[in-house]
Design a protein around this motif. Sequence first.
Motif, PDB file in Angstrom:
ATOM      1  N   LEU A 529      50.259 -10.946 100.524  1.00 38.78           N
ATOM      2  CA  LEU A 529      49.776  -9.593 100.787  1.00 38.78           C
ATOM      3  C   LEU A 529      48.435  -9.341 100.105  1.00 38.78           C
ATOM      4  O   LEU A 529      47.567  -8.657 100.633  1.00 38.78           O
ATOM      5  CB  LEU A 529      50.801  -8.565 100.307  1.00 38.78           C
ATOM      6  N   LYS A 530      48.269  -9.907  98.922  1.00 39.73           N
ATOM      7  CA  LYS A 530      47.018  -9.691  98.188  1.00 39.73           C
ATOM      8  C   LYS A 530      45.842 -10.433  98.809  1.00 39.73           C
ATOM      9  O   LYS A 530      44.700 -10.075  98.586  1.00 39.73           O
ATOM     10  CB  LYS A 530      47.187 -10.174  96.732  1.00 39.73           C
ATOM     11  N   SER A 531      46.173 -11.470  99.579  1.00 36.70           N
ATOM     12  CA  SER A 531      45.104 -12.358 100.027  1.00 36.70           C
ATOM     13  C   SER A 531      44.269 -11.763 101.162  1.00 36.70           C
ATOM     14  O   SER A 531      43.374 -12.416 101.648  1.00 36.70           O
ATOM     15  CB  SER A 531      45.671 -13.708 100.456  1.00 36.70           C
TER      16      SER A 531
ATOM     17  N   PRO B  52      39.510   1.887  85.328  1.00 38.01           N
ATOM     18  CA  PRO B  52      38.443   1.337  86.163  1.00 38.01           C
ATOM     19  C   PRO B  52      38.921   0.146  86.979  1.00 38.01           C
ATOM     20  O   PRO B  52      39.946  -0.456  86.678  1.00 38.01           O
ATOM     21  CB  PRO B  52      37.384   0.915  85.134  1.00 38.01           C
ATOM     22  N   SER B  53      38.132  -0.166  87.955  1.00 38.69           N
ATOM     23  CA  SER B  53      38.480  -1.276  88.837  1.00 38.69           C
ATOM     24  C   SER B  53      38.570  -2.568  88.032  1.00 38.69           C
ATOM     25  O   SER B  53      37.734  -2.836  87.169  1.00 38.69           O
ATOM     26  CB  SER B  53      37.407  -1.413  89.913  1.00 38.69           C
ATOM     27  N   GLY B  54      39.610  -3.310  88.269  1.00 35.82           N
ATOM     28  CA  GLY B  54      39.769  -4.596  87.606  1.00 35.82           C
ATOM     29  C   GLY B  54      40.441  -4.504  86.262  1.00 35.82           C
ATOM     30  O   GLY B  54      40.570  -5.506  85.561  1.00 35.82           O
ATOM     31  N   CYS B  55      40.950  -3.320  85.915  1.00 33.48           N
ATOM     32  CA  CYS B  55      41.549  -3.182  84.597  1.00 33.48           C
ATOM     33  C   CYS B  55      42.999  -3.655  84.562  1.00 33.48           C
ATOM     34  O   CYS B  55      43.598  -3.731  83.490  1.00 33.48           O
ATOM     35  CB  CYS B  55      41.462  -1.732  84.115  1.00 33.48           C
ATOM     36  N   GLY B  56      43.562  -3.942  85.737  1.00 32.64           N
ATOM     37  CA  GLY B  56      44.920  -4.510  85.740  1.00 32.64           C
ATOM     38  C   GLY B  56      45.997  -3.600  86.286  1.00 32.64           C
ATOM     39  O   GLY B  56      47.185  -3.877  86.129  1.00 32.64           O
ATOM     40  N   LYS B  57      45.607  -2.560  87.003  1.00 33.89           N
ATOM     41  CA  LYS B  57      46.596  -1.596  87.514  1.00 33.89           C
ATOM     42  C   LYS B  57      47.536  -2.258  88.528  1.00 33.89           C
ATOM     43  O   LYS B  57      48.773  -2.140  88.449  1.00 33.89           O
ATOM     44  CB  LYS B  57      45.870  -0.409  88.160  1.00 33.89           C
ATOM     45  N   THR B  58      46.919  -2.932  89.508  1.00 38.26           N
ATOM     46  CA  THR B  58      47.733  -3.577  90.542  1.00 38.26           C
ATOM     47  C   THR B  58      48.619  -4.652  89.929  1.00 38.26           C
ATOM     48  O   THR B  58      49.789  -4.800  90.295  1.00 38.26           O
ATOM     49  CB  THR B  58      46.811  -4.184  91.621  1.00 38.26           C
ATOM     50  N   THR B  59      48.029  -5.355  88.970  1.00 36.48           N
ATOM     51  CA  THR B  59      48.803  -6.400  88.299  1.00 36.48           C
ATOM     52  C   THR B  59      50.014  -5.796  87.604  1.00 36.48           C
ATOM     53  O   THR B  59      51.128  -6.321  87.688  1.00 36.48           O
ATOM     54  CB  THR B  59      47.918  -7.136  87.284  1.00 36.48           C
ATOM     55  N   LEU B  60      49.810  -4.658  86.961  1.00 37.23           N
ATOM     56  CA  LEU B  60      50.914  -3.998  86.274  1.00 37.23           C
ATOM     57  C   LEU B  60      52.035  -3.654  87.262  1.00 37.23           C
ATOM     58  O   LEU B  60      53.208  -3.934  87.019  1.00 37.23           O
ATOM     59  CB  LEU B  60      50.403  -2.728  85.577  1.00 37.23           C
TER      60      LEU B  60
HETATM   61  N1  LIG Z   1      45.288 -13.858  91.885  1.00 34.84           N
HETATM   62  C1  LIG Z   1      44.361 -13.677  90.934  1.00 34.84           C
HETATM   63  N2  LIG Z   1      43.700 -14.737  90.427  1.00 34.84           N
HETATM   64  C2  LIG Z   1      42.764 -14.567  89.452  1.00 34.84           C
HETATM   65  N3  LIG Z   1      42.458 -13.398  88.953  1.00 34.84           N
HETATM   66  C3  LIG Z   1      43.082 -12.293  89.416  1.00 34.84           C
HETATM   67  C4  LIG Z   1      44.052 -12.387  90.438  1.00 34.84           C
HETATM   68  N4  LIG Z   1      44.522 -11.148  90.697  1.00 34.84           N
HETATM   69  C5  LIG Z   1      43.834 -10.322  89.894  1.00 34.84           C
HETATM   70  N5  LIG Z   1      42.974 -11.001  89.122  1.00 34.84           N
HETATM   71  C6  LIG Z   1      42.129 -10.434  88.110  1.00 34.84           C
HETATM   72  O1  LIG Z   1      42.904  -9.665  87.222  1.00 34.84           O
HETATM   73  C7  LIG Z   1      42.228  -8.488  86.866  1.00 34.84           C
HETATM   74  C8  LIG Z   1      43.095  -7.289  87.194  1.00 34.84           C
HETATM   75  O2  LIG Z   1      43.209  -7.175  88.575  1.00 34.84           O
HETATM   76  P1  LIG Z   1      43.933  -5.991  89.341  1.00 34.84           P
HETATM   77  O3  LIG Z   1      44.014  -6.267  90.772  1.00 34.84           O
HETATM   78  O4  LIG Z   1      45.203  -5.732  88.630  1.00 34.84           O
HETATM   79  O5  LIG Z   1      42.928  -4.793  89.042  1.00 34.84           O
HETATM   80  P2  LIG Z   1      43.052  -3.273  89.511  1.00 34.84           P
HETATM   81  O6  LIG Z   1      43.121  -2.497  88.268  1.00 34.84           O
HETATM   82  O7  LIG Z   1      44.133  -3.127  90.474  1.00 34.84           O
HETATM   83  O8  LIG Z   1      41.650  -3.027  90.183  1.00 34.84           O
HETATM   84  P3  LIG Z   1      41.330  -2.105  91.459  1.00 34.84           P
HETATM   85  O9  LIG Z   1      41.312  -0.719  90.948  1.00 34.84           O
HETATM   86  O10 LIG Z   1      39.958  -2.545  91.862  1.00 34.84           O
HETATM   87  O11 LIG Z   1      42.356  -2.363  92.475  1.00 34.84           O
HETATM   88  C9  LIG Z   1      40.933  -8.489  87.583  1.00 34.84           C
HETATM   89  O12 LIG Z   1      39.920  -8.907  86.690  1.00 34.84           O
HETATM   90  C10 LIG Z   1      41.110  -9.498  88.676  1.00 34.84           C
HETATM   91  O13 LIG Z   1      39.883 -10.158  88.913  1.00 34.84           O
END
Ligand SMILES: Nc1ncnc2c1ncn2[C@@H]1O[C@H](COP(=O)(O)OP(=O)(O)OP(=O)(O)O)[C@@H](O)[C@H]1O
Lengths: 532, 237
Positions: A529-531, B52-60
């Motif tokens: 889904l992320k891709s 901010p973008s890239g701070c890890g929200k989606t990852t969380l």
């Molecule tokens: N599959 C991956 N491989 C390598 N790095 C990743 C991967 N997924 C996320 N990252 C990195 O992890 C960090 C957090 O990503 P994430 O998607 O959680 O950010 P976000 O807070 O959701 O940003 P946005 O608001 O832009 O959606 C980012 O620096 C991103 O580049």
Amino acid sequence: MLWDLGLLHVRRQRQRHMLAVMSAAVAMIMLLVSTVLSQGTVAWVAGAERAFLGGDILVLPQVLAVPGMHPRADAQWRWTSWSWDEPGPLAFFMPWIFTQGAVVQPGGSAQPESAAQPGGAPLKALEAEIARQANVRAIYPYYAMPALWTVNGRTVRVWLHARVPELDAASGWNRYLSAGRPLSAAADFTALVDGYRHRLESDAAKAYGYDRYNGRWLVAPDGDPTIVDWPVPPLGSDIRLQVPRAGTAGFDFTRLEDVTLTVRGLYQLEDGIYDWTTHGVTNQGYTPGIYRDLKCSPCMWTKEPAVWSTTNIEVSLATLRAVAAKVGAHLEPQALLVQVKDPASLHRTVDALRDALPATVLSVPEMAQEHALDFIPSVATPHDDLSLLHRVGMDPPPLDAPPPAWMRSTLLGLGLAMTALLFFANVFVLLYTRQKEFATFRVLGARRSQLLSLVAAEVFAVSFAGAVLGGLVMLPMTSYQVGTAHGWTAVFTQLAYVMELGFVVSLASATAGVLFGVIVVRRSPWGVLKSD
Amino acid sequence: MTTAEARGAAAGVAVAARGVSKAYHRGGETIWALRRLDLDVPEGAFLAVTGPSGCGKTTLLSVLGTLERPTFGDVFIDGQRVTGLSEDRLAEVRRKKIGFVFQTFYLIDYLTALENVAVALRFQGLSKRAQRERAQELLELVGLGDRIHHLPRELSGGQQQRVAIARALAAEPKVILADEPTGNLDQSSTAQILKVFEKIHAAGQTLVVVTHDARVADAAEHRLRLLDGAVVDSTLE
Ligand SMILES: Nc1ncnc2c1ncn2[C@@H]1O[C@H](COP(=O)(O)OP(=O)(O)OP(=O)(O)O)[C@@H](O)[C@H]1O
Ligand SMILES: [Mg+2]
């Protein structure tokens, strides 16, 4: 399980699946073409299936209950193999295309018995075409069928010729065969050896020192009596024949049916004087010491070396029909004998027939010329109102060898590879275009096995639809193969087989779908889904 | 009291993270998307995650939602430690306890709104009829009672997102995790989505919403701010 969603997807997005169905259909066509052409699979599977079922799956009596026989190219159609008693005072006409082991029935399909008497619709049309010629007086059908006759442990290939009543009555053939007397209707069996009337050695012959041949066939070609080392079946005894089933490459001598004929009308010669015409000379009482009791009118012998290659047995048309029914063959006349009204305009008639029919038509003199057989016109001469026409269609090709094994296995290999590739492509497209959907289901909590059931159902549905479609497209080919090998009632059995093949193939691709699916659904759904 | 609870997932906590770190490896380099993060989302809370973008929200969200395994640390859903469960057990957890809402909806394109919601109910052991009735109720709840037989492509973005929310609610999950649910939507659609969130929050549904949208953050009961994979500001105690 999610399999119903697979089917729902097929239903909802028909256009999208159309392509997959088409490619499955093409795959099925390839599969059938390659396996049928290289291995004759449909025919042998249909045969095995019939054996297993003890018959055919479905018979529609009014349509296909009459098994079809396809008389086809074989030695009988080759001019050199013709028995020279047939020319007689008749014209004859061969309606078939003479290819070894290929299509011979006009129109290529069996006709119901009613339409096929005599000769089925295509032959009827041919007859009508001939009958339109001004000079044609009558057209007679001629029937023959091969068989094996085992005598004294030696198996001889014979031809069963039908004694056709109207042909007997209207032609010199009958006179020739029966020494001028009409054979009784009860005489169900006569024998010709190599096209010649032969006789049981008589007491009279014994008197001339042939007693050691007693009980054997005496054949008298061109003045030299020849003894055929077979016992004579006494009148009233049974003669056992083996009749091959009609197969794709001529009659199939590997599958034989036992047929018993009762000897009721062995050709018996009378003592006495006879007319014997040969080489344009009518002899009376020729070599009476030996042939005193032979009576032929007209009669001819020849030293043709090929004469021993075939043996003929003559039976009544009714008997031949019964034999044909027994081997699942549809008896069709194999030649039309054409009698002309005015022999003077024979050549014009022949030319007209040549124009009207896509065939080589030969008159008696032409045949004689072509084959340097000077006795033919002399045979015909006494009956000037009759002439002989012979159609060979195309020149009979040399006995063609089956395609070499490497060619057949290459065809099979290519066909199977292409089939596999097409089915595989289907599976591949289905799986790889829907990864996001599968990932979504996984996020919703579906187990991988549930997704695999969806994949399997969808691949199966698409493959089966395609396979059945392809099977239907190939039906003429497979039906023809099965019909000619097993009779036309077997076509229904083969329909079932094509369905089964489609089922198996679809099952195989569904399995492939599951195997590849395992890899696809293993991917982390979140990654998928992320891709995007 | 289970050991998991003893280790920190107190009763009344829907989702908890304990020392969660997440590393991504990319071409020899390691990116720490989450750094020793601790979090307790109480049952019935409506939490907005910003940053901010890239701070890890989606990852969380993906780690809390069992879609990704943390590199270190533990995640608890409804008091159960889920780190270390097998894939199929995780699927079961997602099926029963978690509802997802995505920015791009991820509806099944050949299923109607009703079927999309009902699909999420297939695994609950309900009769077909009960599934449809429940799906219909949910669609009415999100204000789409008159669109149940529409395919996703026949719905607006806001409507599609409401179908996705109904789907997420279908299994009566412990928590709904939404990743920028209004990211693709205009103002009025966003307002409608917010109304739905407030409605289900009022009904006691736990919600974790990642958002860039100030209005969504304002509407939430709690706010949490992430920076570089760590919590910098939180209204949760
Ligand atoms: N599959 C991956 N491989 C390598 N790095 C990743 C991967 N997924 C996320 N990252 C990195 O992890 C960090 C957090 O990503 P994430 O998607 O959680 O950010 P976000 O807070 O959701 O940003 P946005 O608001 O832009 O959606 C980012 O620096 C991103 O580049
Ligand atoms: Mg994000």
